[in-house]
Design an enzyme around this catalytic site. Structure first.
Site: not given
Length: 239
Positions: A50, A122
């Site tokens: 992320d 991610e």
């Protein structure tokens, strides 16, 4: 045995779409492992991925839109870095075919669940950084987001639903909306939220669903904005 062969084929295809070939395949497998399947799942990878994703897209937008303010860049990034976009990207790459899911998630078609697909994307960015380095992971993100950033239209995409609704209400001199969780369905890690958006004195309340509270609030805000603009359109200023 057949499942193992299919998984390997899926992983080969995913690497081609990523534009990166793993040296340590266990890292890719970890990135594609949901918590319902094994104790060694991808959630810690998501944390790193992320950050890599947000930094890289932020830098891409910073370079591509030199005249935008910090707030405008943040809103534009939010339109590109979110569960919906990541899930769409994962679907284009057939990431679902390479996921490792528990029996319950398999039965409920977890391989198509947006939240699971977005998390896997991610996690893969993190896996690339662990297998190589940060710069390589950044190149992968740039490769995947280049076209989306090129097509980014600040005027049409930068304002998320909640921001657009807030500005529309302020322009009409009405109070800000109130959001409330009406219902939460499912388990903590894969919930479906039902959120209401109340426009108070205007007497309008709508509901929307989403795989996260934030996503549901955005959808409710968009519905409320649509109603507001239809019922109380702003008069255009005469030139």
């Amino acid at each position: 045995m057949k499942d193992d062969v299919l998984k390997r084929q899926a992983h080969t295809a995913i690497q081609k779409k990523l534009g990166y070939a793993f040296r340590d395949m266990s890292l890719l497998r970890r990135a594609l492992t949901h918590r319902s399947h094994h104790a060694k799942h991808n959630e810690r990878f998501e944390f790193v991925g992320d950050s890599i994703l947000n930094y890289t897209v932020a830098r891409m937008l910073f370079d591509a839109f030199p005249k935008l303010t910090e707030g405008e860049l943040s809103r534009l990034r939010a339109s590109l870095v979110n569960e919906g976009v990541l899930a769409e990207m994962a679907a284009e790459m057939n990431v679902g075919d390479g996921l490792y899911l528990g029996a319950g998630e398999l039965k409920s078609s977890g391989f198509r669940r947006p939240s699971i697909l977005a998390d896997a994307m991610e996690a893969m960015f993190a896996a690339v950084s662990f297998d190589a380095d940060f710069n390589t992971a950044e190149k992968v993100v740039r490769h995947l987001f280049a076209e989306r950033v090129r097509r980014a239209d600040f005027q049409n995409q930068a304002k998320d639903g909640k921001t657009a609704l807030q500005e529309a209400l302020q322009a009409r001199r009405f109070a800000l909306p109130k959001y409330r969780i009406e219902e939460q369905i499912g388990h903590a890690d894969d919930s479906m939220f039902v959120i209401s958006c109340d426009l108070g004195e205007l007497g309008f309340v709508c509901r929307a669903k989403g795989t996260s509270r934030k996503a549901a609030e955005q959808e409710a805000a968009k519905e409320a904005l649509k109603w507001l603009e239809e019922k109380l359109p702003l008069k255009k200023k005469k030139k």
